[in-house]
Motif scaffolding. Structure first.
Motif, mmCIF file in Angstrom:
data_model
loop_
_atom_site.group_PDB
_atom_site.id
_atom_site.type_symbol
_atom_site.label_atom_id
_atom_site.label_comp_id
_atom_site.label_asym_id
_atom_site.label_seq_id
_atom_site.Cartn_x
_atom_site.Cartn_y
_atom_site.Cartn_z
ATOM 1 N N LEU A 270 0.835 -1.215 0.000
ATOM 2 C CA LEU A 270 0.000 0.000 0.000
ATOM 3 C C LEU A 270 0.865 1.258 0.000
ATOM 4 C CD1 LEU A 270 -2.975 -0.732 2.450
ATOM 5 C CD2 LEU A 270 -2.761 -1.231 0.028
ATOM 6 N N ALA B 12 -3.008 5.183 -3.051
ATOM 7 C CA ALA B 12 -3.461 4.517 -1.825
ATOM 8 C C ALA B 12 -3.046 5.349 -0.614
ATOM 9 C CB ALA B 12 -2.879 3.110 -1.733
ATOM 10 N N SER C 72 -8.024 7.411 7.129
ATOM 11 C CA SER C 72 -7.687 6.432 8.157
ATOM 12 C C SER C 72 -6.288 6.740 8.683
ATOM 13 C CB SER C 72 -7.746 5.031 7.524
ATOM 14 O OG SER C 72 -7.665 4.041 8.499
ATOM 15 N N ARG D 262 -4.557 1.929 12.139
ATOM 16 C CA ARG D 262 -5.944 1.471 12.051
ATOM 17 C C ARG D 262 -6.104 0.499 10.881
ATOM 18 N NH1 ARG D 262 -11.373 3.458 13.317
ATOM 19 N NH2 ARG D 262 -12.323 3.444 11.272
ATOM 20 N N LEU D 263 -5.519 0.899 9.766
ATOM 21 C CA LEU D 263 -5.638 0.093 8.558
ATOM 22 C C LEU D 263 -4.959 -1.267 8.730
ATOM 23 C CD1 LEU D 263 -6.938 0.820 5.924
ATOM 24 C CD2 LEU D 263 -4.705 1.389 5.003
ATOM 25 N N PHE E 299 -7.168 -3.461 10.822
ATOM 26 C CA PHE E 299 -8.309 -3.976 10.042
ATOM 27 C C PHE E 299 -7.860 -5.123 9.131
ATOM 28 C CE2 PHE E 299 -10.812 0.205 10.160
ATOM 29 C CZ PHE E 299 -11.811 -0.345 10.935
ATOM 30 N N HIS E 300 -6.755 -4.886 8.444
ATOM 31 C CA HIS E 300 -6.330 -5.872 7.459
ATOM 32 C C HIS E 300 -5.800 -7.151 8.121
ATOM 33 C CE1 HIS E 300 -6.307 -2.322 4.507
ATOM 34 N NE2 HIS E 300 -7.368 -3.048 4.303
ATOM 35 N N TRP F 212 -8.863 -9.105 9.113
ATOM 36 C CA TRP F 212 -9.462 -9.748 7.924
ATOM 37 C C TRP F 212 -8.688 -11.011 7.552
ATOM 38 C CZ3 TRP F 212 -6.881 -10.361 3.175
ATOM 39 C CH2 TRP F 212 -7.644 -11.034 2.205
ATOM 40 N N ILE G 226 -16.925 -4.519 4.363
ATOM 41 C CA ILE G 226 -15.578 -4.178 3.871
ATOM 42 C C ILE G 226 -15.687 -3.537 2.484
ATOM 43 C CG2 ILE G 226 -13.317 -5.086 3.212
ATOM 44 C CD1 ILE G 226 -13.826 -7.403 5.217
ATOM 45 N N HIS H 106 -14.594 0.425 1.352
ATOM 46 C CA HIS H 106 -13.710 0.829 0.245
ATOM 47 C C HIS H 106 -14.404 1.779 -0.714
ATOM 48 C CE1 HIS H 106 -11.249 -3.014 1.115
ATOM 49 N NE2 HIS H 106 -10.712 -1.985 1.710
ATOM 50 N N LEU I 261 -11.784 4.235 -2.891
ATOM 51 C CA LEU I 261 -10.684 3.385 -3.372
ATOM 52 C C LEU I 261 -11.068 2.760 -4.721
ATOM 53 C CD1 LEU I 261 -7.955 1.923 -2.709
ATOM 54 C CD2 LEU I 261 -9.338 0.070 -1.757
ATOM 55 N N TYR J 41 -7.508 -1.486 -7.204
ATOM 56 C CA TYR J 41 -6.536 -1.740 -6.132
ATOM 57 C C TYR J 41 -6.959 -2.901 -5.235
ATOM 58 C CZ TYR J 41 -4.207 2.519 -7.569
ATOM 59 O OH TYR J 41 -3.544 3.458 -8.295
ATOM 60 N N ALA K 161 -4.500 -5.911 -4.787
ATOM 61 C CA ALA K 161 -4.083 -6.279 -3.426
ATOM 62 C C ALA K 161 -4.390 -7.760 -3.169
ATOM 63 C CB ALA K 161 -4.791 -5.400 -2.400
ATOM 64 N N MET K 162 -5.543 -8.195 -3.676
ATOM 65 C CA MET K 162 -5.914 -9.602 -3.465
ATOM 66 C C MET K 162 -4.927 -10.526 -4.177
ATOM 67 S SD MET K 162 -8.196 -10.982 -1.637
ATOM 68 C CE MET K 162 -9.808 -10.238 -1.515
ATOM 69 N N MET L 193 -16.715 -8.185 -2.218
ATOM 70 C CA MET L 193 -16.152 -6.831 -2.078
ATOM 71 C C MET L 193 -16.344 -6.004 -3.337
ATOM 72 S SD MET L 193 -12.603 -7.318 -0.067
ATOM 73 C CE MET L 193 -12.500 -8.489 1.239
HETATM 74 C C1 HEM Z 1 -11.032 -0.704 5.359
HETATM 75 C C2 HEM Z 1 -9.881 -5.196 3.999
HETATM 76 C C3 HEM Z 1 -7.524 -3.437 0.152
HETATM 77 C C4 HEM Z 1 -7.783 0.919 2.175
HETATM 78 C C5 HEM Z 1 -10.927 -2.062 5.313
HETATM 79 C C6 HEM Z 1 -11.498 -2.949 6.295
HETATM 80 C C7 HEM Z 1 -11.132 -4.194 5.939
HETATM 81 C C8 HEM Z 1 -10.379 -4.121 4.713
HETATM 82 C C9 HEM Z 1 -11.443 -5.469 6.689
HETATM 83 C C10 HEM Z 1 -12.354 -2.525 7.513
HETATM 84 C C11 HEM Z 1 -13.795 -2.340 7.061
HETATM 85 C C12 HEM Z 1 -14.713 -1.945 8.208
HETATM 86 O O1 HEM Z 1 -15.160 -2.842 8.937
HETATM 87 O O2 HEM Z 1 -14.996 -0.738 8.367
HETATM 88 C C13 HEM Z 1 -9.236 -5.106 2.776
HETATM 89 C C14 HEM Z 1 -8.925 -6.207 1.911
HETATM 90 C C15 HEM Z 1 -8.284 -5.713 0.809
HETATM 91 C C16 HEM Z 1 -8.167 -4.291 1.003
HETATM 92 C C17 HEM Z 1 -9.278 -7.637 2.192
HETATM 93 C C18 HEM Z 1 -7.743 -6.423 -0.392
HETATM 94 C C19 HEM Z 1 -7.254 -7.628 -0.335
HETATM 95 C C20 HEM Z 1 -7.312 -2.111 0.419
HETATM 96 C C21 HEM Z 1 -6.459 -1.252 -0.354
HETATM 97 C C22 HEM Z 1 -6.509 -0.038 0.220
HETATM 98 C C23 HEM Z 1 -7.419 -0.115 1.361
HETATM 99 C C24 HEM Z 1 -5.668 -1.656 -1.616
HETATM 100 C C25 HEM Z 1 -5.751 1.161 -0.271
HETATM 101 C C26 HEM Z 1 -5.651 2.309 0.328
HETATM 102 C C27 HEM Z 1 -8.761 0.882 3.151
HETATM 103 C C28 HEM Z 1 -9.250 2.049 3.901
HETATM 104 C C29 HEM Z 1 -10.202 1.582 4.808
HETATM 105 C C30 HEM Z 1 -10.256 0.138 4.616
HETATM 106 C C31 HEM Z 1 -8.785 3.490 3.721
HETATM 107 C C32 HEM Z 1 -11.003 2.398 5.835
HETATM 108 C C33 HEM Z 1 -10.263 2.313 7.147
HETATM 109 C C34 HEM Z 1 -10.870 3.150 8.262
HETATM 110 O O3 HEM Z 1 -12.102 3.282 8.342
HETATM 111 O O4 HEM Z 1 -10.074 3.641 9.084
HETATM 112 N N1 HEM Z 1 -10.252 -2.793 4.372
HETATM 113 N N2 HEM Z 1 -8.771 -3.958 2.200
HETATM 114 N N3 HEM Z 1 -7.869 -1.396 1.459
HETATM 115 N N4 HEM Z 1 -9.384 -0.241 3.614
HETATM 116 FE FE1 HEM Z 1 -9.045 -2.096 2.916
#
Ligand code: HEM
Length: 162
Positions: free
Chosen positions: A43, A49, A57, A61-62, A65-66, A69, A89, A93, A98, A102, A106-107, A146
């Motif tokens: 990222l 990103a 975020s 935090r990110l 979350f990841h 997951w 989720i 995004h 997003l 991406y 990412a996957m 997603m």
């Molecule tokens: C939020 C998973 C790719 C940026 C989230 C959340 C999860 C997640 C579990 C929390 C959702 C919630 O319950 O509110 C994933 C998975 C991805 C992926 C499985 C791909 C395999 C990305 C990428 C970005 C990204 C490429 C690039 C910036 C964000 C942001 C949030 C988020 C900004 C919001 C976080 C917040 O509320 O503080 N994602 N994500 N994600 N993701 Fe990802």
């Protein structure tokens, strides 16, 4: 996607697949730190990103979350509650703007990292193949849900603009 039962049927995701993923949980725990660093580095390398993270975020935090997951991939229970979590989720995004590209990219990275994990851990070729197939199914199901959030958002916009 109305129910997890239907999605599982479409992907031929069986109880054996769920069991295989649960088997992988201890290995996934061992690799979690490395995988998480790899994902965050991925990222960090994408300027767009970075902008999205800064605006919506924080790195910590990110990462949390990841990491969470990633663990849930191997939890062994894939029911309607799991489906709801994937929809949330997807919506998160869409909310942060997003580009769907991406999520797909990412996957792809996550998939390769897990493939390496399996390859480095298990000697038996057939066992590795079975684990890989179950991992592919759960990742593709994740991706299907997603990315469907993006289409739902498009549809919503079309209806609102009428
Ligand atoms: C939020 C998973 C790719 C940026 C989230 C959340 C999860 C997640 C579990 C929390 C959702 C919630 O319950 O509110 C994933 C998975 C991805 C992926 C499985 C791909 C395999 C990305 C990428 C970005 C990204 C490429 C690039 C910036 C964000 C942001 C949030 C988020 C900004 C919001 C976080 C917040 O509320 O503080 N994602 N994500 N994600 N993701 Fe990802």
């Amino acid at each position: 996607m109305e129910s997890m039962a239907k999605l599982r049927e479409e992907y031929r995701f069986t109880a054996e697949d769920a069991g295989n993923l649960l088997d992988l949980m201890p290995v996934a725990e061992e690799y979690l730190n490395g995988l998480s660093d790899h994902f965050m580095q991925y990222l960090t390398d994408i300027p767009e990103a970075q902008k999205i993270i800064a605006g919506n975020s924080s790195r910590d935090r990110l990462e949390a979350f990841h990491r969470h997951w990633f663990r849930t991939l191997f939890q062994g229970t894939y029911d309607d509650e799991y489906l709801r979590s994937l929809k949330r989720i997807g919506q998160a995004h869409v909310r942060v703007g997003l580009p769907v590209h991406y999520v797909n990219a990412a996957m792809n990275h996550v998939r390769h990292a897990i493939q390496h994990m399996i390859h480095d851990t298990f000697e038996d070729r057939d066992q590795r193949r079975l684990y890989r197939e179950s991992v592919d199914k759960i990742l593709d199901m994740n991706l299907a849900v997603m990315t469907s959030s993006y289409r739902d958002e498009e549809m919503r916009k079309v209806f609102v603009s009428r």
